[in-house]
Structures are given as structure tokens and as C-alpha cells.
Design a protein around this motif. Sequence first.
Motif, PDB file in Angstrom:
ATOM      1  N   THR A 128       0.857  -1.184   0.000  1.00  0.00           N
ATOM      2  CA  THR A 128       0.000   0.000   0.000  1.00  0.00           C
ATOM      3  C   THR A 128       0.889   1.228   0.000  1.00  0.00           C
ATOM      4  N   ARG A 156      -5.596  -6.433  -1.276  1.00  0.00           N
ATOM      5  CA  ARG A 156      -6.803  -6.006  -0.559  1.00  0.00           C
ATOM      6  C   ARG A 156      -7.327  -7.054   0.411  1.00  0.00           C
ATOM      7  N   SER A 206      -7.895   4.167  -4.294  1.00  0.00           N
ATOM      8  CA  SER A 206      -8.878   3.110  -3.979  1.00  0.00           C
ATOM      9  C   SER A 206      -8.459   2.342  -2.737  1.00  0.00           C
ATOM     10  N   LYS A 207      -7.172   2.023  -2.676  1.00  0.00           N
ATOM     11  CA  LYS A 207      -6.681   1.236  -1.534  1.00  0.00           C
ATOM     12  C   LYS A 207      -6.736   2.060  -0.243  1.00  0.00           C
ATOM     13  N   THR A 210     -10.287   2.730   0.919  1.00  0.00           N
ATOM     14  CA  THR A 210     -10.925   1.532   1.498  1.00  0.00           C
ATOM     15  C   THR A 210     -10.506   1.364   2.960  1.00  0.00           C
ATOM     16  N   ASN A 211      -9.208   1.440   3.208  1.00  0.00           N
ATOM     17  CA  ASN A 211      -8.748   1.221   4.583  1.00  0.00           C
ATOM     18  C   ASN A 211      -9.183   2.354   5.516  1.00  0.00           C
TER      19      ASN A 211
END
Length: 394
Positions: A128, A156, A206-207, A210-211
Amino acid sequence: MAMNPSYNYDVCVLGGAGRAGLPLSLSFAKAGKKTVIYDINESTVNQINASEMPFMEEGASILLDVTLNKTLWATIDPKVVSESRFIVVTIGTPIDEYLNPSFTDMKNVMAFLEPYLKAPQIIILRSTVYPTISSTLQKQLDKTCPGVHVCFCPERIIEGKAIQEIETLPQIISGFDETAINQVKDLFMAISPEVIETSPLEAEFSKLFTNSYRYIQFAISNQFYMIAEQFGANTENIFHAMSHNYPRMSALAKPGFAAGPCLFKDTMQLSAFTNNTFFLGHSAMLINEGLPKFLVNQLKEKMTMLDKKIGILGMAFKAESDDSRESLSYKLRKLLNLEGARVLCSDVYLKDKDFVSEDVLIETCDIVIIGVPHQKYKTLSYSGCELIDMWGVS
Ligand SMILES: NC(=O)c1ccc[n+]([C@@H]2O[C@H](COP(=O)([O-])OP(=O)(O)OC[C@H]3O[C@@H](n4cnc5c(N)ncnc54)[C@H](O)[C@@H]3O)[C@@H](O)[C@H]2O)c1
């Protein structure tokens, strides 16, 4: 047109002995891709070569057994990098003591890789990363190793379910060169049900989004918990009333320590990227990281903790895990020690010579705090001690 060299391996997973890298390596190997793990951790590499999983991961042991020395190899010898078509980077991407991303490891790895790289190899960043890092690395490589392409394809999975999730979750892929993107697409289609193509910056966001989203979800539940407890109301009853047969509350998380190596640091990466204007992220950090102190303050209101024997049951960062990285149970232990309490710790999955068994902990402590809700703790009897159970385990 330059001839494509032939490679000994399809994929080299750099950092492949780690929590993200090893399940991925196993999945490629299972799909028949000739996969080599390159990692600097010699003892973990030795364990893998002895067909021993270095950590808990559902379904991984059997895959290691069947793929080792057939389609999977592990080594500390970096020359395998130059022998591989794709180099997947899965090293850690930590934040520093100022909560800013630390680029040192990634920069060092790239500098180290350069002598081993030659067109048309493709580097797949899987760690990440701070937004725009993929582009910075591509520009650097354009100068030092022309024709070597960078793709960013974020990991993911959640630890513990990695193998299953690699095979069932869509894979986000991105890159700067159409041919490279298509080759990476083919590679991932061997292990994933579908791929989603975005630009590298969109994939990086996006990553991190999301987190951060998950971290904020946990924070709202923790804030509700703290409000309810302060007013003497039972959070479990409230959460049940809120969510039972009420679809709009189906995403409501349970209160509890939101910790581990990813959510906090990735929320802080996004905060740093936005010049600290990601207010929700910072608020979530204050709430989640403040929960251990809240528990200690609640206890302090009821009693003096000096010489009280307090047990923390569950030291891993989440249930059914043997990963203690960034676990808030350790922060809780420190805070209790500061108050003069005598703290005992126990965990079903973590080995530590200073830990005691759960039976000893429950028998000898005045107060038991559930640090993490391992399944086993649901079956224990807590009569005889005061239990602090924000997870609703008992
Ligand atoms: N753990 C997860 O569930 C998870 C999920 C999604 C994304 N990620 C991301 O994946 C990345 C890795 O996380 P992790 O939890 O697997 O970390 P980890 O510490 O378990 O694994 C990293 C591995 O890289 C190796 N390594 C470090 N420097 C190296 C070098 N110079 N050359 C070769 N190997 C080297 C380490 O020895 C280690 O085995 C992070 O960016 C993380 O945010 C992790």
C-alpha cells in the motif's frame, strides 16, 4: 523488435515471506506460475523451505506442501530478481514517528533492484503506497532502466482469509504502459475472478480510501460505545436495537480495538497526502487510539488501580490471529502499568514467555479486560472476576 528473454521464473515476489507476500506467492504457485520468493528474512525463508508456515493463514499450509520445489521456491539470493518476468513488491510501507509515510524502505528497494532489472521486466507494486509513488518510481526507472514498467496492483485481502480472498476478490490493476497493463491483467486473471483497471493514482486512492473507510467505521462504533458507557447504558443492547432486522444498519461494526499494521497507518498516509485536511481520518485515529485510555479512565473512576491485578485476555491485533503488530492491547498494558496495576497478559495464539494461560489469568486477576475476542474466550467462565468486555464476548 527486441527479442523477449526467457526467464527461469514467471514471478518473483520481493518480500514474499511476509503476511501479504506469502499468500500471494502461494496463489501464483497454485495457479502453475513458476514463483520465487525473494526475502531478506533468512529464518522465515528457511521455515518456508522446510514447508513450515511462519504465521497462521487459512489454507496456506497445504498449499505450501503441494507447491514447494514444484512451482514455488524461496531464497535470500537476489539474483532471482533478474531471472523473473514479473517482480511483485510486497515489502512493508510504514509511517514514521511523526505519522508521515516513510519512503526509505521503498527507495532502498528500488535502488537495490536497479542492477537486476532489464527491459521488458515489469515491477508490480503490491504494497500500500502513498499516492503518486508509482508515478515517481516509473519516472526514476525511465532514466535508470528504460523499458522496465511499473504497475500498481494493491493487495486487498484480510489476514487469515488471504488465500480465499485472492481467489474471490476483484483485482485492481493499473500502470503507465498499455502492453505492460495487458500482461499484468493476464497474470492476475490466473488467480483472480476479475480485474478492474484504473489509473495508478486511482488505484492508490482506492486502496487508501478503502482502509480509511473501514477505520472510520470502527471509530464511529467506538465513539458510540464511549458515549453509551459514560451514561451507564449497555452498548450491546443499543447496537442490537439499532441493527436487528434493520438493513440500513447492516454495516454497523462492533466496538473494540481497531488496530493492526494497516488501517491506522493507511489513514495517516492519506492524512499526510492531503496536508492534514483529512479531518474524518484524524478524528477516527483519536477515537480508536483513545479507546485504551478511555477504558483505564473508566476503571479509575471506580477504584484505585495501585496494586490491583488486572488481566488482558487477547494480545493479538484481531480475533483468530497470531499477529501482534500495532495491537492496542499493548497500549492498554502500558497505561495500566502507569497506574501502578499489576498486569497479566494471555493470548491463545501468541507465544511470549511473560504471558500466562487464560485459566491462570482469570483465576488470579481482580479484573479481566477482553483485549481481543478470540473464539475460545466465548467458552470461558468469568465468575469470580470483574469483566470488561466491550466486544460482547461473554
Ligand atoms: N498484512 C496484510 O494483511 C496486508 C493486507 C493488504 C495490504 N498490505 C500491505 O502489504 C505490505 C506488506 O505488509 P505485510 O503485512 O505483508 O508486511 P510483512 O512485514 O509481514 O512483510 C514484509 C516482508 O518484506 C520483507 N522485506 C523487507 N525489506 C525487504 C527487502 N529489502 N528485500 C526483500 N524483502 C524484504 C520482510 O522480511 C517481510 O518478510 C504493506 O504495504 C501493507 O500495508 C498488507
